[in-house]
Design a protein around this motif. Structure first.
Motif, short mmCIF file in Angstrom:
data_model
loop_
_atom_site.label_atom_id
_atom_site.label_comp_id
_atom_site.label_asym_id
_atom_site.label_seq_id
_atom_site.Cartn_x
_atom_site.Cartn_y
_atom_site.Cartn_z
N ARG A 116 33.69 4.58 -23.47
CA ARG A 116 33.85 4.50 -22.02
C ARG A 116 32.74 5.28 -21.32
NH1 ARG A 116 38.68 3.60 -18.90
NH2 ARG A 116 38.37 4.26 -16.74
N ILE A 117 32.45 6.47 -21.80
CA ILE A 117 31.44 7.29 -21.14
C ILE A 117 30.04 6.77 -21.44
CG2 ILE A 117 30.48 9.63 -20.96
CD1 ILE A 117 33.24 10.69 -21.64
N LYS A 118 29.82 6.22 -22.63
CA LYS A 118 28.52 5.62 -22.93
C LYS A 118 28.25 4.44 -22.00
CE LYS A 118 27.92 6.75 -27.84
NZ LYS A 118 27.87 6.18 -29.22
N ALA A 119 29.29 3.62 -21.77
CA ALA A 119 29.12 2.46 -20.91
C ALA A 119 28.90 2.87 -19.46
CB ALA A 119 30.33 1.54 -21.03
N ASP A 120 29.58 3.93 -19.03
CA ASP A 120 29.45 4.37 -17.64
C ASP A 120 29.64 5.88 -17.58
OD1 ASP A 120 29.35 4.79 -14.96
OD2 ASP A 120 31.11 3.59 -14.45
N PRO A 121 28.55 6.65 -17.54
CA PRO A 121 28.69 8.11 -17.49
C PRO A 121 29.48 8.59 -16.28
CG PRO A 121 26.42 7.45 -17.95
CD PRO A 121 27.15 6.22 -17.55
N ASP B 172 20.33 2.99 -10.45
CA ASP B 172 21.24 2.35 -11.42
C ASP B 172 22.49 1.86 -10.69
OD1 ASP B 172 23.37 2.02 -13.45
OD2 ASP B 172 21.89 2.86 -14.83
N PRO B 173 22.87 0.58 -10.87
CA PRO B 173 24.07 0.05 -10.20
C PRO B 173 25.32 0.87 -10.48
CG PRO B 173 22.81 -1.75 -11.18
CD PRO B 173 22.17 -0.47 -11.66
N ARG B 174 25.40 1.46 -11.68
CA ARG B 174 26.58 2.29 -11.98
C ARG B 174 26.62 3.51 -11.09
NH1 ARG B 174 25.41 3.17 -18.23
NH2 ARG B 174 23.40 3.58 -17.24
N THR C 218 17.45 5.98 0.91
CA THR C 218 16.87 6.13 2.25
C THR C 218 17.27 4.95 3.12
OG1 THR C 218 14.84 5.02 1.53
CG2 THR C 218 14.91 7.44 1.37
N GLY C 219 17.38 5.19 4.42
CA GLY C 219 17.75 4.13 5.33
C GLY C 219 19.24 3.83 5.27
N ASP C 220 19.59 2.62 5.63
CA ASP C 220 20.98 2.20 5.67
C ASP C 220 21.50 1.99 4.25
OD1 ASP C 220 23.44 1.35 6.46
OD2 ASP C 220 22.79 -0.69 6.96
N PRO C 221 22.53 2.76 3.82
CA PRO C 221 23.00 2.65 2.44
C PRO C 221 23.94 1.46 2.26
CG PRO C 221 24.26 4.33 3.58
CD PRO C 221 23.23 3.82 4.57
N SER C 222 23.46 0.28 2.59
CA SER C 222 24.30 -0.91 2.45
C SER C 222 24.31 -1.42 1.02
CB SER C 222 23.82 -2.02 3.38
OG SER C 222 23.95 -1.65 4.73
N ARG C 223 23.20 -1.22 0.29
CA ARG C 223 23.13 -1.75 -1.07
C ARG C 223 24.19 -1.15 -1.98
NH1 ARG C 223 20.10 -0.72 -5.89
NH2 ARG C 223 20.05 -2.62 -7.15
N ALA D 7 30.63 -6.09 -5.12
CA ALA D 7 30.34 -7.20 -6.04
C ALA D 7 31.02 -7.01 -7.39
CB ALA D 7 28.83 -7.33 -6.22
N ASN D 8 31.07 -5.76 -7.90
CA ASN D 8 31.69 -5.57 -9.21
C ASN D 8 33.17 -5.24 -9.14
OD1 ASN D 8 31.88 -2.84 -8.49
ND2 ASN D 8 30.05 -2.26 -9.66
N GLY D 9 33.75 -5.32 -7.95
CA GLY D 9 35.19 -5.13 -7.81
C GLY D 9 35.67 -3.71 -7.80
N ARG D 10 34.74 -2.75 -7.82
CA ARG D 10 35.16 -1.34 -7.80
C ARG D 10 35.71 -0.94 -6.44
NH1 ARG D 10 31.73 1.22 -11.84
NH2 ARG D 10 32.29 3.28 -11.03
#
Length: 465
Positions: A106-111, A136-138, A176-181, A188-191
């Protein structure tokens, strides 16, 4: 660039020194073991090598260590890996208990999964040190989740998107800027979900589960009731209190004795506690009449705090329990609760979730409270939503019994609850002094005309007469 992982043994040392499965092993003994074996201590325990361990701490303690881990040999590998990964020693045991051998993967996949157990700053700095890139998207999704977690701890089940963006910018200082991403990635990943426009929420599971449990209870088969028994219970209570119940109070009693889940709301002084008294009396009569000889059904009243429980017990003459004590009694003593009243106006969503998931499914629940009170300290407004929900049987008590209408207090209180402006007469000191001087004196003197010296019956409030 990732930094090398170095095992320091802090996790296994703390685990051996503090876990009750290892009697006789303290901090000194645990440190002595690490000094003697270093990282090979994990292999010694996993392979149940008693002799090397006994040479350092004695045979009895060596057996305690090996037996303490028992068949969970994989647990040793979890401690080895988590310690090497740099997880704080105080949470290593919690991670092992929560995820088992899956903790490593679990931690390897997502620290950032460790944000459930450790502060964000510790998890983020360690992940970056071990090679996670800033974009990183995570990391981006975890930053949004952490922002919503901060708002959750402040009492909000969901939060406006602009407010979440401010927190995300602070947590992910590299953005930086608008943190929309980050928000787009989390969505998108359902979190993260968006239950309404410009509103974000980390998880709706708790709310959805509360709604499901209440819905299941409202359509469940209710215990048998008899109208005559309920009327007899009402008459007996009316005889004891010296006045008749209002139509709304009677309706609430009948609703509570026939419905699996229902809601009774009302402001201060509208007679909610009296209704609880009658409901308990009616439920006891019905349960006594229709129960089978082998069952130990009973009706109970519960409240969030001890003060509310004492008030219910004093008013009804029956024992009441805090919600935590009630659930504990059911689990430990196997008591069968057939129906219960729960004072819930200040109960938050996590608390009501814990109550609903632990009580037996056949328990009939009557939620009683005042939506005009201060909101819960924790997140969510479950009682307020129940009052508004058209799918749950509900009765509102709207006649104030605590003060006479002539005092003007009920009218003022009602206007305040509805958010309306109150037209109060301008205060006149001469009129107030003349009224006060007209009050009868008390034998032995009035001690400077302190209002506490006068008999209570002279004050124009019905509850004091």
């Amino acid at each position: 660039m990732a930094l090398p992982l170095v095992t320091r043994g802090q996790a296994i040392i703390r685990h051996l020194a503090t876990d009750k499965r290892f009697p006789g092993i303290g901090w000194a003994t645990a440190n002595r073991l690490w000094t003697a074996f270093g990282e090979t201590i994990y292999d010694r325990i996993r392979d149940r090598e008693l002799k090397p361990l006994a040479d350092v701490v004695g045979a009895k303690r060596a057996v305690a260590i090996v037996d303490g881990f028992g068949m969970l040999c994989d647990e040793v590998e979890i401690f080895r890996w988590l310690d090497r990964y740099g997880v704080a020693r105080r949470v290593t045991g919690a991670a092992a208990r929560a995820w088992g051998i899956g903790a490593i993967d679990r931690i390897k996949a997502d620290p950032y999964a460790m944000t459930l157990l450790e502060p964000w700053q510790d998890v983020d700095s360690r992940a970056l040190r071990l090679g996670v890139v800033l974009e990183d998207p995570r990391r981006l999704a975890a930053g949004v989740e952490q922002a919503l977690a901060i708002k959750f701890r402040s009492g909000h089940m969901a939060s406006p998107t602009p407010m979440v963006k401010q927190l995300v910018r602070r947590l992910l200082s590299s953005i930086t800027g608008d943190p929309s991403r980050p928000i787009d990635v989390a969505l998108a990943n359902g979190r993260v979900v968006s239950p309404a426009a410009d509103v974000l929420q980390a998880c709706r599971f708790m709310e959805d589960e509360v709604a499901r449990l209440i819905s299941d209870g409202s359509v469940a088969s209710c215990h048998r009731s008899d109208g005559k028994l309920i009327l007899d219970a009402i008459a007996k209570v009316e005889q004891g209190i010296g006045y008749l119940l209002t139509d709304a109070q009677r309706e609430a009693v009948f609703m509570a004795t026939f419905c699996g889940v229902c809601v009774i709301s009302g402001g201060a002084g509208t007679g909610k506690t009296i209704v609880v008294w009658v409901i308990l009396a009616a439920l006891e009569r019905c349960v006594t009449t229709f129960r089978s000889p082998t069952r130990r059904d009973r009706a109970v009243a519960g409240g969030l705090a001890g003060r509310a429980v004492r008030r219910i017990s004093e008013a009804t003459g029956r024992p009441a329990s805090t919600l935590s004590r009630l659930v504990h009694d059911i689990e430990d003593a196997g008591r069968r609760v057939r129906a219960g009243t729960v004072r819930t106006s200040m109960l938050d969503t996590p608390s009501i979730y814990r109550v609903l998931v632990q009580l037996p499914a056949e328990v009939n629940l009557i939620f009683i409270g005042d939506p005009g009170q201060l909101p819960p300290i924790g997140p969510g407004l479950p009682f307020h939503m129940m009052v508004k929900a058209g799918s749950i049987p509900s009765v509102t008590l709207d006649i104030v019994h605590r003060q006479d209408d002539a005092t003007g207090i009920p009218a003022v209180a009602s206007a305040v609850r509805l958010g309306k402006s109150v037209a109060l007469r301008r205060f006149d000191l001469d009129v107030a002094l003349a009224w006060r001087l007209s009050l009868p004196s008390v034998e032995g003197g009035c001690r400077g005309k302190d209002h506490r010296s006068f008999p209570r019956h002279v004050w124009p409030c019905s509850w004091q007469r």
